[in-house]
Design a protein around this motif. Structure first.
Motif, mmCIF file in Angstrom:
data_model
loop_
_atom_site.group_PDB
_atom_site.id
_atom_site.type_symbol
_atom_site.label_atom_id
_atom_site.label_comp_id
_atom_site.label_asym_id
_atom_site.label_seq_id
_atom_site.Cartn_x
_atom_site.Cartn_y
_atom_site.Cartn_z
ATOM 1 N N VAL A 83 -8.706 21.265 28.954
ATOM 2 C CA VAL A 83 -8.515 20.898 27.730
ATOM 3 C C VAL A 83 -7.911 22.442 27.138
ATOM 4 O O VAL A 83 -6.982 22.179 26.201
ATOM 5 C CB VAL A 83 -9.913 20.956 26.616
ATOM 6 N N LEU A 84 -8.397 23.252 27.518
ATOM 7 C CA LEU A 84 -7.600 25.084 27.258
ATOM 8 C C LEU A 84 -6.421 24.873 27.671
ATOM 9 O O LEU A 84 -6.032 25.798 27.304
ATOM 10 C CB LEU A 84 -8.608 25.970 28.176
ATOM 11 N N ARG A 85 -6.019 24.121 28.653
ATOM 12 C CA ARG A 85 -4.822 24.721 28.759
ATOM 13 C C ARG A 85 -4.024 23.947 28.073
ATOM 14 O O ARG A 85 -2.452 24.235 27.748
ATOM 15 C CB ARG A 85 -4.097 23.048 30.500
ATOM 16 N N LEU A 86 -4.614 22.879 26.988
ATOM 17 C CA LEU A 86 -3.339 22.507 25.776
ATOM 18 C C LEU A 86 -4.204 23.517 24.687
ATOM 19 O O LEU A 86 -2.913 23.254 24.185
ATOM 20 C CB LEU A 86 -4.172 20.748 26.130
ATOM 21 N N TRP A 87 -4.878 23.987 24.967
ATOM 22 C CA TRP A 87 -5.173 24.540 23.492
ATOM 23 C C TRP A 87 -5.995 25.681 23.581
ATOM 24 O O TRP A 87 -7.367 25.853 23.532
ATOM 25 C CB TRP A 87 -6.137 23.147 22.032
ATOM 26 N N PRO A 88 -5.370 26.128 24.358
ATOM 27 C CA PRO A 88 -7.162 27.883 24.193
ATOM 28 C C PRO A 88 -7.667 28.346 23.213
ATOM 29 O O PRO A 88 -8.543 28.312 23.581
ATOM 30 C CB PRO A 88 -5.656 29.100 24.627
ATOM 31 N N ASP A 89 -7.653 27.996 21.627
ATOM 32 C CA ASP A 89 -8.128 28.732 21.495
ATOM 33 C C ASP A 89 -9.948 28.040 21.044
ATOM 34 O O ASP A 89 -10.539 28.621 20.118
ATOM 35 C CB ASP A 89 -7.800 28.195 19.831
ATOM 36 N N LEU A 90 -9.832 26.700 21.826
ATOM 37 C CA LEU A 90 -11.324 25.797 22.178
ATOM 38 C C LEU A 90 -12.464 26.583 22.921
ATOM 39 O O LEU A 90 -13.085 25.663 23.022
ATOM 40 C CB LEU A 90 -10.270 24.068 22.403
ATOM 41 N N GLU A 91 -11.665 28.217 22.932
ATOM 42 C CA GLU A 91 -12.612 28.756 24.500
ATOM 43 C C GLU A 91 -13.912 28.314 23.796
ATOM 44 O O GLU A 91 -15.298 27.997 24.087
ATOM 45 C CB GLU A 91 -11.696 29.686 25.079
ATOM 46 N N GLY A 92 -14.060 29.030 22.851
ATOM 47 C CA GLY A 92 -15.343 29.507 21.766
ATOM 48 C C GLY A 92 -16.014 27.465 21.798
ATOM 49 O O GLY A 92 -18.078 27.830 21.320
ATOM 50 N N LEU A 93 -15.545 26.597 21.227
ATOM 51 C CA LEU A 93 -16.061 25.655 20.896
ATOM 52 C C LEU A 93 -16.296 24.555 22.398
ATOM 53 O O LEU A 93 -17.761 24.202 22.382
ATOM 54 C CB LEU A 93 -14.845 24.697 19.955
ATOM 55 N N LEU A 94 -15.787 24.964 23.224
ATOM 56 C CA LEU A 94 -16.406 24.564 24.313
ATOM 57 C C LEU A 94 -17.354 24.546 25.002
ATOM 58 O O LEU A 94 -18.014 24.212 25.780
ATOM 59 C CB LEU A 94 -15.343 24.381 25.481
ATOM 60 N N ALA A 95 -17.181 26.697 24.927
ATOM 61 C CA ALA A 95 -18.763 27.087 25.750
ATOM 62 C C ALA A 95 -19.762 26.750 24.990
ATOM 63 O O ALA A 95 -20.947 26.943 25.549
ATOM 64 C CB ALA A 95 -18.495 28.518 25.192
ATOM 65 N N ARG A 96 -19.807 25.524 23.881
ATOM 66 C CA ARG A 96 -20.607 25.100 22.742
ATOM 67 C C ARG A 96 -21.138 24.072 24.034
ATOM 68 O O ARG A 96 -22.923 22.762 23.438
ATOM 69 C CB ARG A 96 -20.975 24.973 21.520
ATOM 70 N N ILE A 97 -20.689 23.036 25.171
ATOM 71 C CA ILE A 97 -20.879 22.073 25.586
ATOM 72 C C ILE A 97 -21.148 22.363 26.453
ATOM 73 O O ILE A 97 -20.591 22.751 28.010
ATOM 74 C CB ILE A 97 -19.500 20.748 25.652
ATOM 75 N N GLU A 98 -22.410 22.176 26.972
ATOM 76 C CA GLU A 98 -23.312 22.761 28.222
ATOM 77 C C GLU A 98 -23.836 21.848 28.873
ATOM 78 O O GLU A 98 -24.463 21.842 30.112
ATOM 79 C CB GLU A 98 -25.054 22.989 27.644
ATOM 80 N N THR A 99 -23.634 20.440 28.733
ATOM 81 C CA THR A 99 -24.051 19.333 29.588
ATOM 82 C C THR A 99 -22.840 18.519 28.834
ATOM 83 O O THR A 99 -22.743 17.992 27.905
ATOM 84 C CB THR A 99 -25.308 18.896 29.553
ATOM 85 N N ARG A 100 -23.050 17.377 29.960
ATOM 86 C CA ARG A 100 -22.397 16.227 29.711
ATOM 87 C C ARG A 100 -22.605 15.404 28.455
ATOM 88 O O ARG A 100 -22.154 14.370 27.815
ATOM 89 C CB ARG A 100 -21.434 15.340 31.270
ATOM 90 N N GLU A 101 -24.205 14.800 28.645
ATOM 91 C CA GLU A 101 -24.646 14.190 27.360
ATOM 92 C C GLU A 101 -24.605 14.873 25.666
ATOM 93 O O GLU A 101 -24.771 13.976 25.256
ATOM 94 C CB GLU A 101 -26.607 13.835 27.877
#
Length: 425
Positions: free
Chosen positions: A252-270
């Motif tokens: 995902v980050l290779r497409l949109w690097p600015d999502l790093e902080g947002l993706l860090a809030r996804i801790e589990t697949r659930e």
């Protein structure tokens, strides 16, 4: 002029936006509206959605527009950028030429709460949870619902199928689309690199798409949220489940690097939910003492963000049809007739546009980026694009006696809520 008719006993299958809006409108006409839902505790399914001007017109007529705006987030434009940084989609609501017009990003739970609370307060609305409808029978006394593990219902004068695209009342194949999406509702934090008033998307050709939509604040929530989504083919979902979460985040980050902080809030697949979509239209939405509305009648990909808005328009059209027609058959014919052209139009437009953004094609994204994107910045294409996005293409409001809401007043309300720091509830 409407025609007098004795109040009807009406069953509504499904406690989503279509069913709740229909119950609220019909109970206000003195009909007895009984909602049946298969869940023990009815509630929303999914993350964020867009309320377009077409849907806001219905909410304003219901007297619920300000409350919905208070719980949502103003969206002034849709912006799409391809993987190399070129803007290929710029669709501002200002191009509508309607003073102050905007879209509204909102969590499904917030829209559900507003409609559910209004329906629960409305005399004449009854909600029956834990009733899984499996079919119906019709005789001279009316139409009876059949349930899983329960006796059939008493007869109803009318049954409204608002059960969604998986409806059991249309036996035709559902035409499930190959692309679905992973969704998550995530907290928005100060300093996040998102505009706050845009639905932002990033594309790698048409095979990968990421998006961020501000969706306001849920009741009891910690603060404002965004809906994050990532397109994914259904056939690849099993492989995704076996892929380490960090490896997927890297993609995902290779497409949109600015999502790093947002993706860090996804801790589990659930935290991520995989949603499927279908492109289908019920060939016979009106039958004897039965009518389909919302996704039970017509469903499509979410590319144009019309699902909840079309459902609200259907519910309004049904209430108007019941008020205007003389016989029940005529009432249902009017209700479906007022909506049929708009439904047909958006089904075809969505079918044409979806492959530009979600498909395996290598040719169509090039057409999107090199032909359609430059054209969309010019008159009259810019205004047509805004009409399509807003749900107003095809002029659906006038036949239903609806008008656009007072957006300047709604904007002032939105500003006053934000300035007061009033907790959203």
């Amino acid at each position: 002029m409407g025609h007098f008719m004795e109040p009807l006993r009406i069953a509504i299958i499904g406690c989503g936006p279509a069913g709740l809006a229909a119950a609220l409108l019909l109970a206000r006409q003195r009909h007895a509206a009984h909602i049946f839902d298969r869940f023990v505790s009815p509630g929303p399914v999914g993350s964020g959605l867009m309320i377009q001007p077409s849907g806001m017109a219905v909410l304003a007529a219901l007297g619920l527009a300000e409350e919905v705006v208070r719980r949502g987030a103003r969206v002034d434009a849709l912006q799409g950028i391809e993987e190399h940084g070129r803007c290929v989609l710029d669709a501002p609501y200002a191009a509508l030429g309607v003073a102050g017009a905007f879209g509204l990003g909102i969590h499904r739970a917030s829209l559900f709460d507003v409609l559910f609370e209004a329906a629960a307060r409305q005399p004449g609305v009854s909600i029956h949870a834990d009733h899984a409808v499996t079919g119906s029978t019709c005789d001279a006394q009316g139409r009876r619902l059949l349930f899983e593990g329960r006796a059939p219902s008493a007869p109803f004068d009318l049954v409204i199928d608002a059960s969604g695209w998986r409806t059991g009342f249309d036996p035709a194949p559902k035409n499930v689309l190959p692309f679905g999406a992973l969704w998550a509702s995530l907290p928005l934090q100060p300093g996040d690199p998102f505009a706050g008033n845009l639905l932002e998307q990033r594309y790698r050709r048409a095979g990968q798409m990421a998006g961020v939509l501000p969706i306001g604040s849920r009741a009891g929530g910690a603060g404002p949220e965004v809906a994050f989504f990532w397109s994914l083919k259904a056939e690849d979902h099993t492989a995704w489940l076996a892929t380490p979460l960090d490896e997927w985040k890297g993609e995902v980050l290779r497409l949109w690097p600015d999502l790093e902080g947002l993706l860090a809030r996804i801790e589990t697949r659930e935290q991520l939910t995989f949603a499927r979509y279908a492109h289908r239209t019920h060939p016979a939405p009106v039958g004897e003492r039965i009518i389909a509305i919302g996704d039970a009648w017509h469903s499509a990909s979410p590319q144009l963000g019309q699902g909840a808005n079309m459902a609200l328009l259907d519910a309004w059209s049904l209430s108007r049809g019941l008020a205007e027609g003389r016989t029940l058959a005529e009432k249902l014919r009017l209700a479906a007739g007022w909506r049929s052209d708009h439904v047909w139009l958006y089904q075809w437009v969505t079918k044409l546009f979806t492959p530009l953004y979600q498909s395996d094609s290598r040719v169509l994204p090039g057409v999107r980026d090199r032909v359609l994107a430059p054209l969309s910045r010019r008159w009259p294409a810019k205004g047509i694009q805004a009409q399509l996005m807003s749900g107003l293409f095809g002029f659906p409001l006038a036949p239903l006696g609806l008008a656009l809401p007072d957006y300047e007043s709604l904007s002032a309300s939105l500003t006053s809520f934000a300035a007061s720091g009033e907790p959203q509830s």
